[in-house]
Write a protein that holds these residues in place. Structure first.
Motif, mmCIF file in Angstrom:
data_model
loop_
_atom_site.group_PDB
_atom_site.id
_atom_site.type_symbol
_atom_site.label_atom_id
_atom_site.label_comp_id
_atom_site.label_asym_id
_atom_site.label_seq_id
_atom_site.Cartn_x
_atom_site.Cartn_y
_atom_site.Cartn_z
ATOM 1 N N GLU A 12 0.826 -1.208 0.000
ATOM 2 C CA GLU A 12 0.000 0.000 0.000
ATOM 3 C C GLU A 12 0.860 1.257 0.000
ATOM 4 N N PRO A 13 0.397 2.321 -0.681
ATOM 5 C CA PRO A 13 1.155 3.571 -0.688
ATOM 6 C C PRO A 13 1.219 4.178 0.712
ATOM 7 N N PHE A 14 2.302 4.903 0.959
ATOM 8 C CA PHE A 14 2.456 5.573 2.260
ATOM 9 C C PHE A 14 3.161 6.903 2.050
ATOM 10 N N GLY A 15 2.935 7.811 2.989
ATOM 11 C CA GLY A 15 3.535 9.144 2.906
ATOM 12 C C GLY A 15 4.398 9.421 4.118
ATOM 13 N N GLY A 16 4.499 10.698 4.458
ATOM 14 C CA GLY A 16 5.229 11.101 5.651
ATOM 15 C C GLY A 16 6.732 10.973 5.522
ATOM 16 N N ALA A 17 7.380 10.891 6.675
ATOM 17 C CA ALA A 17 8.838 10.866 6.739
ATOM 18 C C ALA A 17 9.424 9.661 6.004
ATOM 19 N N ARG A 18 8.735 8.549 6.051
ATOM 20 C CA ARG A 18 9.236 7.335 5.394
ATOM 21 C C ARG A 18 9.340 7.538 3.883
ATOM 22 N N ALA A 19 8.298 8.133 3.276
ATOM 23 C CA ALA A 19 8.327 8.400 1.830
ATOM 24 C C ALA A 19 9.379 9.446 1.503
ATOM 25 N N ARG A 20 9.452 10.509 2.291
ATOM 26 C CA ARG A 20 10.446 11.565 2.034
ATOM 27 C C ARG A 20 11.866 11.012 2.085
ATOM 28 N N GLU A 21 12.127 10.103 3.004
ATOM 29 C CA GLU A 21 13.462 9.504 3.119
ATOM 30 C C GLU A 21 13.810 8.683 1.878
ATOM 31 N N ILE A 22 12.837 7.934 1.358
ATOM 32 C CA ILE A 22 13.069 7.153 0.135
ATOM 33 C C ILE A 22 13.400 8.084 -1.017
ATOM 34 N N PHE A 23 12.635 9.155 -1.182
ATOM 35 C CA PHE A 23 12.871 10.092 -2.290
ATOM 36 C C PHE A 23 14.191 10.837 -2.127
ATOM 37 N N ARG A 24 14.555 11.143 -0.893
ATOM 38 C CA ARG A 24 15.816 11.840 -0.627
ATOM 39 C C ARG A 24 17.008 10.923 -0.930
ATOM 40 N N ALA A 25 16.886 9.653 -0.534
ATOM 41 C CA ALA A 25 17.990 8.706 -0.735
ATOM 42 C C ALA A 25 18.198 8.383 -2.214
ATOM 43 N N ASP A 26 17.111 8.346 -2.987
ATOM 44 C CA ASP A 26 17.221 8.006 -4.412
ATOM 45 C C ASP A 26 16.139 8.764 -5.179
#
Length: 199
Positions: free
Chosen positions: A77-91
């Motif tokens: 399932e899609p998720f947001g918040g800090a977890r999503a931001r960290e994924i986008f920041r890392a790659d």
């Protein structure tokens, strides 16, 4: 090539598509008689102009849509918040891939247009390639960001000469669609192409 789309519960609102445009809208029997060589696609439920999802940025830039190969680590399932931001920041490249998967989820909910200011180039490109229209964001958003927002926002009616952009929902009527939500989508057509079909 002419394609005639008709839904069981709304045969009076059949759509004759000529490539990316609507050639005619009207009763199935009349359109079929006038265009006997048209390919016919029969669907359950009702055919509508499709939905506007007003949460483009929230769903495509603010949420991560996991790849099925990531299910063990990230779920499905899609998720947001800090977890999503960290994924986008890392790659940062994962933002575009996530957006493409998010768009597929939107298409599976009868979305043919979205609204909201998209800022990420990869997301804008994914939306453009999918053929989603960009509509006006309502003054009052209907609630939390969702693939099937409540209330649903149906686009204006289909007209001859307009874009062949619509969705089919396996429901009895529009009231049933409002009650059951966009998860009842069985087909989505954009630019005359079938971009989603339920299995």
């Amino acid at each position: 090539m002419l394609t005639l789309h008709v839904a069981e519960q709304s045969p009076e609102a059949a759509v004759l598509a000529d490539g990316a445009s609507v050639a005619a809208v009207g009763p199935f029997a009349d359109l079929a008689a006038a265009h006997p060589s048209a390919r016919v696609r029969r669907w359950p439920g009702i055919l509508t102009p499709g939905l506007l999802n007003p949460y483009g940025p929230e769903l495509l830039e603010g949420m991560y849509h996991p790849d099925p190969r990531e299910a063990d680590a990230l779920g499905t399932e899609p998720f947001g918040g800090a977890r999503a931001r960290e994924i986008f920041r890392a790659d940062p490249a994962r933002l575009g891939a996530s957006a493409r998967r998010g768009i597929q989820r939107m298409l599976a909910h009868g979305t043919v247009a979205l609204a909201g200011e998209l800022r990420a180039r990869a997301v804008v490109d994914a939306v453009r390639r999918a053929g989603l229209a960009v509509g006006q964001r309502p003054d009052r958003l209907p609630g939390p960001a969702a693939l099937s927002p409540t209330p649903l926002i149906l686009l204006p009616g289909l007209v001859a000469g307009g874009p062949a952009r619509f969705a089919v929902f396996d429901v009895a009527d529009r009231a049933d669609l409002v009650r059951r939500g966009a998860g009842t989508c069985v087909a989505t057509v954009i630019g005359g192409r079938l971009v989603y079909r339920a299995r």
